[in-house]
Design a protein around this motif. Sequence first.
Motif, short mmCIF file in Angstrom:
data_model
loop_
_atom_site.label_atom_id
_atom_site.label_comp_id
_atom_site.label_asym_id
_atom_site.label_seq_id
_atom_site.Cartn_x
_atom_site.Cartn_y
_atom_site.Cartn_z
N SER A 110 0.82 -1.21 0.00
CA SER A 110 0.00 0.00 0.00
C SER A 110 0.86 1.26 0.00
CB SER A 110 -1.01 0.00 1.15
OG SER A 110 -0.39 -0.23 2.38
N ASP A 213 -6.37 4.59 4.90
CA ASP A 213 -5.25 3.66 4.95
C ASP A 213 -5.57 2.64 6.05
OD1 ASP A 213 -2.75 2.49 5.05
OD2 ASP A 213 -1.70 4.27 5.80
N TYR A 216 -4.12 -1.92 9.30
CA TYR A 216 -4.19 -2.67 10.57
C TYR A 216 -5.58 -3.17 10.91
CZ TYR A 216 0.47 -0.92 11.04
OH TYR A 216 1.79 -0.67 10.80
N SER A 244 -3.54 -3.92 2.64
CA SER A 244 -2.28 -4.58 2.38
C SER A 244 -2.25 -5.94 3.04
CB SER A 244 -1.18 -3.69 2.97
OG SER A 244 0.02 -4.40 3.05
N SER A 246 0.56 -7.02 4.13
CA SER A 246 1.79 -6.94 4.92
C SER A 246 1.60 -7.26 6.40
CB SER A 246 2.39 -5.53 4.83
OG SER A 246 2.95 -5.33 3.56
N LYS A 247 0.65 -6.57 7.03
CA LYS A 247 0.51 -6.69 8.47
C LYS A 247 -0.40 -7.87 8.82
CE LYS A 247 2.95 -2.98 8.16
NZ LYS A 247 2.52 -1.61 8.05
C1 LIG Z 1 2.83 -0.65 7.09
C2 LIG Z 1 1.99 0.50 6.69
C3 LIG Z 1 1.67 0.76 5.35
C4 LIG Z 1 2.30 0.12 4.16
O1 LIG Z 1 2.40 -1.18 4.11
P1 LIG Z 1 2.83 -1.91 2.78
O2 LIG Z 1 3.81 -2.92 3.27
O3 LIG Z 1 3.43 -0.94 1.84
O4 LIG Z 1 1.58 -2.49 2.26
C5 LIG Z 1 0.80 1.80 5.07
N1 LIG Z 1 0.29 2.54 6.02
C6 LIG Z 1 0.58 2.35 7.31
C7 LIG Z 1 -0.01 3.25 8.31
C8 LIG Z 1 1.45 1.34 7.68
O5 LIG Z 1 1.78 1.21 8.96
#
Ligand SMILES: *Cc1c(COP(=O)(O)O)cnc(C)c1O
Length: 392
Positions: A110, A213, A216, A244, A246-247
């Motif tokens: 993201s 965004d 989380y 995303s 990712s988390k």
């Molecule tokens: C981790 C994070 C993202 C980005 O995560 P990507 O690994 O690029 O998907 C975006 N916004 C916030 C607030 C984050 O903590």
Amino acid sequence: MWRRVACIYRMYARRLDHLPPYLFARIDEMKAQKRRQGVDVIDFGVGDPDLPTPAHIVESLCAAARDPATHHYPDYTGMYAYREAVASWYRGRFSVDLDPATEVLALIGSKEGIAHIPEAFVNPGDYVLATDPGYPVYKTSTLFAEGKVHVLPLTGGNDFIPDLDAIPREVCERAKLMFFGYPNNPTAAVAPRSFFAEVVDFAREHDIVVVHDNAYSEITFDGYRAPSFLETDGAADVGIEMHSLSKTYNMTGWRLGMAAGNAGVIAGLGRVKTNVDSGAFDAIQRAGITALTGPQQCVADACRVYEERRNVLVRGLSELGFDVPLPKATFYVWMPVSDSMAFAAKMLDEAGIVVTPGVGFGPSGEGYVRFAITRSVERIEEALERMRGLAL
Ligand SMILES: *Cc1c(COP(=O)(O)O)cnc(C)c1O
């Protein structure tokens, strides 16, 4: 050689000078120095899960990478099957209906989407509204597009929810984009649904494209379930949500995310992306489909791990005299201190513990430090033990 480098430095475009100073650089340097001295540094600085990507997702990538069909340039907007998986995840998780053809876009994380969207909407001099403290890319992407950042302060006094009525009228009139996100990094705050409704009304009144965004939404505790902004009536008329893997699935290194919502906003971002990147590796997208449509027990398990760490850390901090409310979401603890840089420097220098000074996320972050609970309970207990020996 050094002469040539010095001369190249002078050739950097002015936009590099306009980037905010990288306040984390000092902490990074101190951390490296401590490690060189042989100190066993406990690092609560990085917002990156220490837990591995679940095995079934890794297996899915391995199988997909062996299929030569994945070895070519990907589709710019993402594999249709990946966009369908995103739509089906949104339907199942949030009861939000999305058309995979027009309302979903694959992102290379993201961060990539956040970095590129101002290019599609911001003309030089336009305002972009961004929460402060906040994810640093909200500001830097605005500056790259030659926009002006108007910060929306998040403070203990407003429960870390921006006061939209406090934005000056001339800023509202010249604002094109708004970045915000709950559950929030770095404050760990969550927002009431009524705030999302307020944002929709505000964006409609002033013609502002909203970017929520939601990195989380799945990292939540104590029975709290975070909403999607897109659940709000009218949200898809005014903006999009960035999300995303990712988390949620411990996939930060894989670089896979999504933008979802208003088809016009998605198309604008897509036009920028076709000119700067060539999409996410298909094998990673196939693994992403496995993540989104496969068993979700791994997500609940990760939340339980973070929840226990949160309890141990917050209880320990309160025994040390720091009053920190238990965050309902994210893997961060946002702790009030008097001087964030001085506190972080002292923790590192005298206890070998890295925390992030709040001011590194913007001026309104002053007065706080952020702990990322991406370390084991054992390490958290060790850190608390070291802190007991400090005069903080
Ligand atoms: C981790 C994070 C993202 C980005 O995560 P990507 O690994 O690029 O998907 C975006 N916004 C916030 C607030 C984050 O903590």
